[in-house]
Design an enzyme around this catalytic site. Structure first.
Site, PDB file in Angstrom:
ATOM      1  N   SER A 148       7.424   3.397  -1.783  1.00  0.00           N
ATOM      2  CA  SER A 148       8.172   4.242  -2.724  1.00  0.00           C
ATOM      3  C   SER A 148       9.585   3.706  -2.913  1.00  0.00           C
ATOM      4  CB  SER A 148       8.205   5.694  -2.250  1.00  0.00           C
ATOM      5  OG  SER A 148       8.766   5.781  -0.965  1.00  0.00           O
ATOM      6  N   ALA A 149      10.216   3.265  -1.818  1.00  0.00           N
ATOM      7  CA  ALA A 149      11.574   2.715  -1.936  1.00  0.00           C
ATOM      8  C   ALA A 149      11.562   1.492  -2.854  1.00  0.00           C
ATOM      9  CB  ALA A 149      12.124   2.337  -0.558  1.00  0.00           C
ATOM     10  N   ALA A 150      10.552   0.625  -2.713  1.00  0.00           N
ATOM     11  CA  ALA A 150      10.494  -0.593  -3.528  1.00  0.00           C
ATOM     12  C   ALA A 150      10.323  -0.242  -4.998  1.00  0.00           C
ATOM     13  CB  ALA A 150       9.357  -1.500  -3.048  1.00  0.00           C
TER      14      ALA A 150
ATOM     15  N   ASP B 171      15.129   2.824   4.192  1.00  0.00           N
ATOM     16  CA  ASP B 171      14.113   2.173   3.347  1.00  0.00           C
ATOM     17  C   ASP B 171      14.725   1.619   2.068  1.00  0.00           C
ATOM     18  OD1 ASP B 171      12.568   3.523   5.247  1.00  0.00           O
ATOM     19  OD2 ASP B 171      10.972   3.941   3.824  1.00  0.00           O
TER      20      ASP B 171
ATOM     21  N   LEU C 173       5.111   0.832   4.657  1.00  0.00           N
ATOM     22  CA  LEU C 173       5.735  -0.431   4.237  1.00  0.00           C
ATOM     23  C   LEU C 173       6.756  -0.222   3.118  1.00  0.00           C
ATOM     24  CD1 LEU C 173       2.704  -2.926   4.314  1.00  0.00           C
ATOM     25  CD2 LEU C 173       4.317  -2.365   6.140  1.00  0.00           C
TER      26      LEU C 173
ATOM     27  N   PRO D 244       0.826  -1.215   0.000  1.00  0.00           N
ATOM     28  CA  PRO D 244       0.000   0.000   0.000  1.00  0.00           C
ATOM     29  C   PRO D 244       0.857   1.259   0.000  1.00  0.00           C
ATOM     30  CG  PRO D 244      -0.157  -1.132   2.116  1.00  0.00           C
ATOM     31  CD  PRO D 244       0.603  -2.037   1.191  1.00  0.00           C
TER      32      PRO D 244
ATOM     33  N   GLY E  34       2.344   4.788   0.754  1.00  0.00           N
ATOM     34  CA  GLY E  34       2.449   5.751   1.862  1.00  0.00           C
ATOM     35  C   GLY E  34       1.995   5.209   3.198  1.00  0.00           C
ATOM     36  N   ALA E  35       2.001   3.883   3.353  1.00  0.00           N
ATOM     37  CA  ALA E  35       1.417   3.294   4.557  1.00  0.00           C
ATOM     38  C   ALA E  35       2.469   2.751   5.516  1.00  0.00           C
ATOM     39  CB  ALA E  35       0.440   2.188   4.163  1.00  0.00           C
TER      40      ALA E  35
HETATM   41  C1  MEV Z   1       9.871   6.450   6.499  1.00  0.00           C
HETATM   42  O1  MEV Z   1       9.603   5.173   5.922  1.00  0.00           O
HETATM   43  C2  MEV Z   1      10.946   6.327   7.532  1.00  0.00           C
HETATM   44  C3  MEV Z   1      11.412   7.647   8.156  1.00  0.00           C
HETATM   45  O2  MEV Z   1      12.390   7.314   9.140  1.00  0.00           O
HETATM   46  C4  MEV Z   1      12.015   8.571   7.125  1.00  0.00           C
HETATM   47  C5  MEV Z   1      13.339   8.036   6.578  1.00  0.00           C
HETATM   48  O3  MEV Z   1      14.028   7.268   7.244  1.00  0.00           O
HETATM   49  O4  MEV Z   1      13.680   8.453   5.463  1.00  0.00           O
HETATM   50  C6  MEV Z   1      10.262   8.370   8.840  1.00  0.00           C
END
Ligand code: MEV
Length: 328
Positions: free
Chosen positions: A120-122, A164, A117, A112, A114-115
């Site tokens: 965006s990184a994946a 991430d 998990l 999902p 922005g939840a």
């Molecule tokens: C976001 O998934 C994790 C945070 O620590 C931001 C980051 O590490 O870039 C809130």
């Protein structure tokens, strides 16, 4: 077409504090984004995305990125998704020395948006890997992680850690402290995820913690206290001590609440998991809405979450041993 996938992740410990140089321990889970890429001759970028939430919906935009996608999701999420893909393709152009190259990009994800998990990184990790390979360049995982980090850093206005993106690129459990990123051993963890159907705005939440930290000493101390919890968590992880891990996850959630990044739905799911007998539970990722992570080898937490008001979905998540996978 060239196709790669990359996993999402949960934070066992350390989100937010990791932005200020404290250690964090995220753990890749078997929920993946798959990105297929085909080079275009006209230099344009066209992105077709499906199933960007557990419910599934379609985002489609083409030509230049001024086209608004016609979708029923929060505008900031769509903007963010488009920004991440554009950023990833910029990294590909840079890595391959092909500044004008265009692509058709197809994204399918069961993470999902922005939840918490690591959706965006994946997407960014899989996109960089697939698009570079489409041009005949195969990057090391570490370079993919680094370029994916730079993409997140730009999209999130300089407020991103390497956690991430490194976790998604290399898989398994990892430890990130500033620039120092490494894979660590982890026992088979009984991870349960609860999802409230919502999302948080990572940039705004990180900015909120930064402002709090500048205004109040207690907030700066809280960030340091999270670092302390993480260091204890690492020991518990190495010892395979689930009880201690859970206890420390509870503390970590409390400290994140003190930094004002939790939400009623997240607190409700955390307490439902604890009442069901989980070893511990906490929000995961930036917070504000989205997911919690609990440890419970029995069915009790998953069942309890499914009956918890405000919980839209609950599922068990296996540790993803592999990070980015080259599929085609
Ligand atoms: C976001 O998934 C994790 C945070 O620590 C931001 C980051 O590490 O870039 C809130």
């Amino acid at each position: 077409m060239t196709l790669s996938s990359a996993p999402g992740k949960v934070y066992l410990f350390g989100e937010h504090a990791v932005v200020y140089g404290e250690p964090a321990v995220p753990c890749a889970i078997e929920r993946r984004a798959r990105v297929g890429v085909e080079q275009r001759s006209d230099g344009k970028l066209r992105v077709h995305a499906e199933d960007l939430s557990l419910d599934g919906f379609t985002v489609e935009y083409g030509g230049d990125t001024n086209d608004r996608p016609d979708v029923d999701v929060a505008e900031n999420l769509v903007d963010a998704a488009m920004g991440y893909v554009d950023g990833a393709i910029e990294q590909v152009r840079d890595a391959t020395g092909e500044p004008e190259v265009g692509f058709d990009v197809t994204i399918e994800s069961d993470i999902p948006l922005g939840a918490g998990l690591g959706s965006s990184a994946a997407v960014v990790v899989a996109a960089i890997d697939a698009a570079t390979r489409e041009l005949g360049v195969t990057l090391e995982r570490e370079e993919i992680a680094d370029r994916a980090f730079r993409t997140e850093y730009d999209v999130q206005d300089g407020q991103a850690s390497r956690a991430d993106t490194f976790c998604s690129a290399v898989g398994g459990a990892v430890r990130v402290e500033g620039e120092d990123c490494r894979a660590i051993e982890a026992p088979d963890l009984p991870i349960v995820v609860g999802f409230d159907g919502g999302a948080g705005d990572t940039g705004a939440l990180v900015a909120g913690v930064r402002a709090l930290r500048e205004e109040y000493d207690f907030a700066a101390d809280t960030v340091e206290a999270i670092g302390d919890v993480v260091r204890n968590g690492e020991k518990a992880l190495a010892a395979g001590d689930l009880e201690e891990l859970g206890r420390l996850m509870d503390f970590n959630h409390g400290l994140l609440s003190a930094l004002d990044v939790s939400a009623r739905t997240l607190d409700t799911m955390v307490w439902a998991a604890r009442d069901a007998g989980a070893y511990g539970a906490k929000l995961t990722g930036a917070g504000g809405g989205g997911c919690i992570v609990a440890l419970d080898p029995t069915e009790a937490t998953e069942t309890a979450l499914k009956f918890t008001p405000g919980c839209e979905d609950a599922f068990r998540a296996a540790l993803a041993e592999d990070g980015v996978k080259r599929l085609e």
